[in-house]
Design a protein around this motif. Structure first.
Motif, PDB file in Angstrom:
ATOM      1  N   TYR A  58       9.020   1.699  -4.455  1.00  0.00           N
ATOM      2  CA  TYR A  58       7.892   2.536  -4.862  1.00  0.00           C
ATOM      3  C   TYR A  58       7.007   1.807  -5.869  1.00  0.00           C
ATOM      4  O   TYR A  58       5.785   1.956  -5.860  1.00  0.00           O
ATOM      5  CB  TYR A  58       8.400   3.844  -5.469  1.00  0.00           C
ATOM      6  CG  TYR A  58       8.917   4.826  -4.454  1.00  0.00           C
ATOM      7  CD1 TYR A  58       8.072   5.737  -3.839  1.00  0.00           C
ATOM      8  CD2 TYR A  58      10.270   4.846  -4.106  1.00  0.00           C
ATOM      9  CE1 TYR A  58       8.559   6.645  -2.904  1.00  0.00           C
ATOM     10  CE2 TYR A  58      10.767   5.740  -3.175  1.00  0.00           C
ATOM     11  CZ  TYR A  58       9.904   6.629  -2.568  1.00  0.00           C
ATOM     12  OH  TYR A  58      10.385   7.521  -1.633  1.00  0.00           O
ATOM     13  N   ALA A  59       7.628   1.028  -6.743  1.00  0.00           N
ATOM     14  CA  ALA A  59       6.848   0.278  -7.732  1.00  0.00           C
ATOM     15  C   ALA A  59       5.955  -0.753  -7.054  1.00  0.00           C
ATOM     16  O   ALA A  59       4.819  -0.979  -7.479  1.00  0.00           O
ATOM     17  CB  ALA A  59       7.791  -0.404  -8.730  1.00  0.00           C
ATOM     18  N   ILE A  60       6.466  -1.392  -5.987  1.00  0.00           N
ATOM     19  CA  ILE A  60       5.664  -2.381  -5.263  1.00  0.00           C
ATOM     20  C   ILE A  60       4.458  -1.710  -4.625  1.00  0.00           C
ATOM     21  O   ILE A  60       3.322  -2.191  -4.733  1.00  0.00           O
ATOM     22  CB  ILE A  60       6.527  -3.091  -4.202  1.00  0.00           C
ATOM     23  CG1 ILE A  60       7.564  -3.992  -4.882  1.00  0.00           C
ATOM     24  CG2 ILE A  60       5.654  -3.916  -3.264  1.00  0.00           C
ATOM     25  CD1 ILE A  60       8.567  -4.617  -3.923  1.00  0.00           C
ATOM     26  N   GLY A  61       4.679  -0.605  -3.926  1.00  0.00           N
ATOM     27  CA  GLY A  61       3.563   0.099  -3.294  1.00  0.00           C
ATOM     28  C   GLY A  61       2.573   0.636  -4.309  1.00  0.00           C
ATOM     29  O   GLY A  61       1.359   0.496  -4.158  1.00  0.00           O
ATOM     30  N   VAL A  63      -3.372  -3.317  -8.924  1.00  0.00           N
ATOM     31  CA  VAL A  63      -3.869  -4.662  -8.636  1.00  0.00           C
ATOM     32  C   VAL A  63      -5.306  -4.599  -8.123  1.00  0.00           C
ATOM     33  O   VAL A  63      -6.166  -5.381  -8.538  1.00  0.00           O
ATOM     34  CB  VAL A  63      -2.961  -5.379  -7.610  1.00  0.00           C
ATOM     35  CG1 VAL A  63      -3.582  -6.709  -7.179  1.00  0.00           C
ATOM     36  CG2 VAL A  63      -1.577  -5.627  -8.195  1.00  0.00           C
ATOM     37  N   SER A  64      -5.572  -3.664  -7.215  1.00  0.00           N
ATOM     38  CA  SER A  64      -6.933  -3.489  -6.689  1.00  0.00           C
ATOM     39  C   SER A  64      -7.908  -3.131  -7.810  1.00  0.00           C
ATOM     40  O   SER A  64      -9.007  -3.687  -7.898  1.00  0.00           O
ATOM     41  CB  SER A  64      -6.959  -2.388  -5.618  1.00  0.00           C
ATOM     42  OG  SER A  64      -6.101  -2.690  -4.556  1.00  0.00           O
ATOM     43  N   ALA A  65      -7.496  -2.189  -8.663  1.00  0.00           N
ATOM     44  CA  ALA A  65      -8.373  -1.727  -9.742  1.00  0.00           C
ATOM     45  C   ALA A  65      -8.617  -2.824 -10.770  1.00  0.00           C
ATOM     46  O   ALA A  65      -9.754  -3.044 -11.202  1.00  0.00           O
ATOM     47  CB  ALA A  65      -7.763  -0.496 -10.412  1.00  0.00           C
ATOM     48  N   PHE A  66      -7.548  -3.526 -11.161  1.00  0.00           N
ATOM     49  CA  PHE A  66      -7.694  -4.584 -12.166  1.00  0.00           C
ATOM     50  C   PHE A  66      -8.568  -5.714 -11.636  1.00  0.00           C
ATOM     51  O   PHE A  66      -9.412  -6.262 -12.348  1.00  0.00           O
ATOM     52  CB  PHE A  66      -6.329  -5.161 -12.555  1.00  0.00           C
ATOM     53  CG  PHE A  66      -5.401  -4.174 -13.229  1.00  0.00           C
ATOM     54  CD1 PHE A  66      -5.803  -2.869 -13.506  1.00  0.00           C
ATOM     55  CD2 PHE A  66      -4.111  -4.543 -13.571  1.00  0.00           C
ATOM     56  CE1 PHE A  66      -4.953  -1.971 -14.119  1.00  0.00           C
ATOM     57  CE2 PHE A  66      -3.243  -3.648 -14.181  1.00  0.00           C
ATOM     58  CZ  PHE A  66      -3.667  -2.350 -14.447  1.00  0.00           C
ATOM     59  N   ALA A 121      -6.051  -4.135  -1.799  1.00  0.00           N
ATOM     60  CA  ALA A 121      -6.516  -2.893  -1.159  1.00  0.00           C
ATOM     61  C   ALA A 121      -6.083  -2.840   0.302  1.00  0.00           C
ATOM     62  O   ALA A 121      -5.670  -1.793   0.806  1.00  0.00           O
ATOM     63  CB  ALA A 121      -8.038  -2.798  -1.271  1.00  0.00           C
ATOM     64  N   GLY A 122      -6.152  -3.995   0.970  1.00  0.00           N
ATOM     65  CA  GLY A 122      -5.724  -4.033   2.365  1.00  0.00           C
ATOM     66  C   GLY A 122      -4.228  -3.798   2.510  1.00  0.00           C
ATOM     67  O   GLY A 122      -3.776  -3.075   3.408  1.00  0.00           O
ATOM     68  N   ASN A 123      -3.445  -4.380   1.627  1.00  0.00           N
ATOM     69  CA  ASN A 123      -1.992  -4.217   1.682  1.00  0.00           C
ATOM     70  C   ASN A 123      -1.544  -2.827   1.240  1.00  0.00           C
ATOM     71  O   ASN A 123      -0.419  -2.404   1.541  1.00  0.00           O
ATOM     72  CB  ASN A 123      -1.308  -5.263   0.796  1.00  0.00           C
ATOM     73  CG  ASN A 123      -1.337  -6.646   1.404  1.00  0.00           C
ATOM     74  OD1 ASN A 123      -1.092  -6.804   2.585  1.00  0.00           O
ATOM     75  ND2 ASN A 123      -1.653  -7.644   0.608  1.00  0.00           N
ATOM     76  N   LEU A 124      -2.422  -2.114   0.520  1.00  0.00           N
ATOM     77  CA  LEU A 124      -2.075  -0.775   0.042  1.00  0.00           C
ATOM     78  C   LEU A 124      -1.961   0.226   1.189  1.00  0.00           C
ATOM     79  O   LEU A 124      -1.150   1.162   1.126  1.00  0.00           O
ATOM     80  CB  LEU A 124      -3.143  -0.304  -0.963  1.00  0.00           C
ATOM     81  CG  LEU A 124      -3.051   1.139  -1.468  1.00  0.00           C
ATOM     82  CD1 LEU A 124      -1.749   1.355  -2.235  1.00  0.00           C
ATOM     83  CD2 LEU A 124      -4.251   1.446  -2.374  1.00  0.00           C
ATOM     84  N   VAL A 125      -2.750   0.032   2.226  1.00  0.00           N
ATOM     85  CA  VAL A 125      -2.811   1.010   3.327  1.00  0.00           C
ATOM     86  C   VAL A 125      -1.437   1.284   3.949  1.00  0.00           C
ATOM     87  O   VAL A 125      -1.015   2.450   4.021  1.00  0.00           O
ATOM     88  CB  VAL A 125      -3.823   0.552   4.400  1.00  0.00           C
ATOM     89  CG1 VAL A 125      -3.798   1.505   5.595  1.00  0.00           C
ATOM     90  CG2 VAL A 125      -5.234   0.484   3.807  1.00  0.00           C
ATOM     91  N   PRO A 126      -0.711   0.254   4.405  1.00  0.00           N
ATOM     92  CA  PRO A 126       0.602   0.564   5.009  1.00  0.00           C
ATOM     93  C   PRO A 126       1.593   1.183   4.026  1.00  0.00           C
ATOM     94  O   PRO A 126       2.400   2.038   4.414  1.00  0.00           O
ATOM     95  CB  PRO A 126       1.097  -0.806   5.513  1.00  0.00           C
ATOM     96  CG  PRO A 126       0.300  -1.819   4.762  1.00  0.00           C
ATOM     97  CD  PRO A 126      -1.016  -1.181   4.503  1.00  0.00           C
ATOM     98  N   HIS A 127       1.532   0.788   2.768  1.00  0.00           N
ATOM     99  CA  HIS A 127       2.429   1.384   1.772  1.00  0.00           C
ATOM    100  C   HIS A 127       2.099   2.860   1.553  1.00  0.00           C
ATOM    101  O   HIS A 127       2.995   3.695   1.416  1.00  0.00           O
ATOM    102  CB  HIS A 127       2.324   0.627   0.447  1.00  0.00           C
ATOM    103  CG  HIS A 127       3.037  -0.689   0.440  1.00  0.00           C
ATOM    104  ND1 HIS A 127       4.382  -0.809   0.184  1.00  0.00           N
ATOM    105  CD2 HIS A 127       2.584  -1.950   0.674  1.00  0.00           C
ATOM    106  CE1 HIS A 127       4.736  -2.079   0.248  1.00  0.00           C
ATOM    107  NE2 HIS A 127       3.667  -2.794   0.546  1.00  0.00           N
ATOM    108  N   GLY A 128       0.798   3.164   1.507  1.00  0.00           N
ATOM    109  CA  GLY A 128       0.382   4.547   1.338  1.00  0.00           C
ATOM    110  C   GLY A 128       0.801   5.420   2.511  1.00  0.00           C
ATOM    111  O   GLY A 128       1.291   6.540   2.331  1.00  0.00           O
ATOM    112  N   LEU A 129       0.621   4.902   3.717  1.00  0.00           N
ATOM    113  CA  LEU A 129       0.988   5.656   4.917  1.00  0.00           C
ATOM    114  C   LEU A 129       2.496   5.876   4.993  1.00  0.00           C
ATOM    115  O   LEU A 129       2.953   6.883   5.539  1.00  0.00           O
ATOM    116  CB  LEU A 129       0.510   4.910   6.166  1.00  0.00           C
ATOM    117  CG  LEU A 129      -1.016   4.836   6.354  1.00  0.00           C
ATOM    118  CD1 LEU A 129      -1.367   3.980   7.558  1.00  0.00           C
ATOM    119  CD2 LEU A 129      -1.614   6.237   6.506  1.00  0.00           C
ATOM    120  N   ALA A 130       3.254   4.944   4.442  1.00  0.00           N
ATOM    121  CA  ALA A 130       4.711   5.071   4.458  1.00  0.00           C
ATOM    122  C   ALA A 130       5.235   5.936   3.310  1.00  0.00           C
ATOM    123  O   ALA A 130       6.446   6.153   3.190  1.00  0.00           O
ATOM    124  CB  ALA A 130       5.355   3.686   4.388  1.00  0.00           C
ATOM    125  N   GLY A 131       4.334   6.442   2.445  1.00  0.00           N
ATOM    126  CA  GLY A 131       4.743   7.309   1.346  1.00  0.00           C
ATOM    127  C   GLY A 131       5.403   6.588   0.195  1.00  0.00           C
ATOM    128  O   GLY A 131       6.182   7.184  -0.561  1.00  0.00           O
TER     129      GLY A 131
END
Length: 267
Positions: A181-184, A190-193, A61-71
């Motif tokens: 895109y697959a990594i982001g 991963v967070s949900a699982f 969840a923490g690592n998701l933030v920068p990926h989300g902001l980067a689109g």
């Protein structure tokens, strides 16, 4: 109150996982269960898996933030894949709790050997960055996202891992999206699982919450250091990946041996 030595080992183990995640990306969380079992000293493999699931979910969840902001997150694909995977994770974690702990450790070690082998292979690029789940593409994409999502989620839930090494190729197979895109997008799953697996184990009282907190704290600190090192060593990324894959293979062999010894002795 946990012994001071245990607190230090739990924080240090979390830092080691965070460091590896920050430096080489996905796959680092697979070290969480062996560290909790053999370094921190968690006696129950089931408690180790349940506790690591919390750390995996929060780290992703923490690592998701920068990926989300980067689109770099395909949110509709991510939500459908994750919804199916959560059902799979709940089924997988329920099955795992019924498996003997030592057998589960031996299977986990075998999984590590497979993951280490897969990490030795270079990841392919390419893909269509414009792919989206819409009313027009749903007929093609929806069955693949649901089917692959459920299967990967079940695998993730059974072993209590993030499963990024399966989710990333699963998303590429289902949608044809590019690797970045697959990594982001995978971090949503991963967070949900991880959260679904942790909830299943928590309902059975199989999570050590103080240890989980210390492990997550260490992971945050290690992740910050690892991210900085990863940027500095970016030109050596392939070497880092190979070194980490070797570490996973060695630890996997150790886990297999430790898991099989009690089974052979009791036969």
């Amino acid at each position: 109150m946990l012994p001071l030595a245990t607190m230090g080992l739990a924080t240090g183990s979390g830092a080691a996982v965070g460091l590896s995640l920050g430096m080489v990306g996905g796959g680092g969380s697979i070290l969480a269960v062996p560290l909790l079992t053999y370094v921190v000293g968690v006696s129950s493999p089931h408690v180790a898996i349940g506790t690591s699931a919390i750390a995996v979910a929060l780290s992703a969840a923490g690592n998701l933030v920068p990926h989300g902001l980067a689109g770099r997150v395909k949110w509709r694909c991510a939500l459908v894949f994750s919804a199916a995977g959560v059902l799979g994770a709940l089924a997988g974690s329920t099955l795992a709790k019924a498996v003997d702990g030592q057998k589960l450790l031996a299977l986990f070690g075998l999984l590590m050997l497979v993951v280490g082998g897969l990490m030795l292979r270079p990841r392919a690029g390419g893909g269509d960055p414009r792919v989206r789940l819409t009313r027009h593409t749903a007929k093609e994409l929806l069955p693949l996202l649901l089917g692959i999502g459920f299967a990967v989620g079940a695998f993730s839930g059974f072993f209590g891992i993030g499963g990024g090494f399966l989710i990333v190729p699963g998303l590429i197979l289902a949608t044809g999206m590019p690797l970045q895109y697959a990594i982001g997008t995978s971090l949503v799953a991963v967070s949900a699982f991880g959260a679904a697996t942790a909830a299943s184990y928590a309902a059975s009282g199989l999570i050590d919450w103080p240890l989980a907190g210390l492990f997550v704290l260490g992971g945050i600190l290690g992740g910050a250091i690892g991210a900085g090192l990863g940027r500095r060593l970016a030109e050596h990324k392939r070497t880092l990946n190979l070194a980490f894959a070797g570490l996973v293979l060695v630890v996997g062999l150790y886990v297999v041996a430790r898991g099989l010894v009690p089974l052979v002795a009791g036969a």
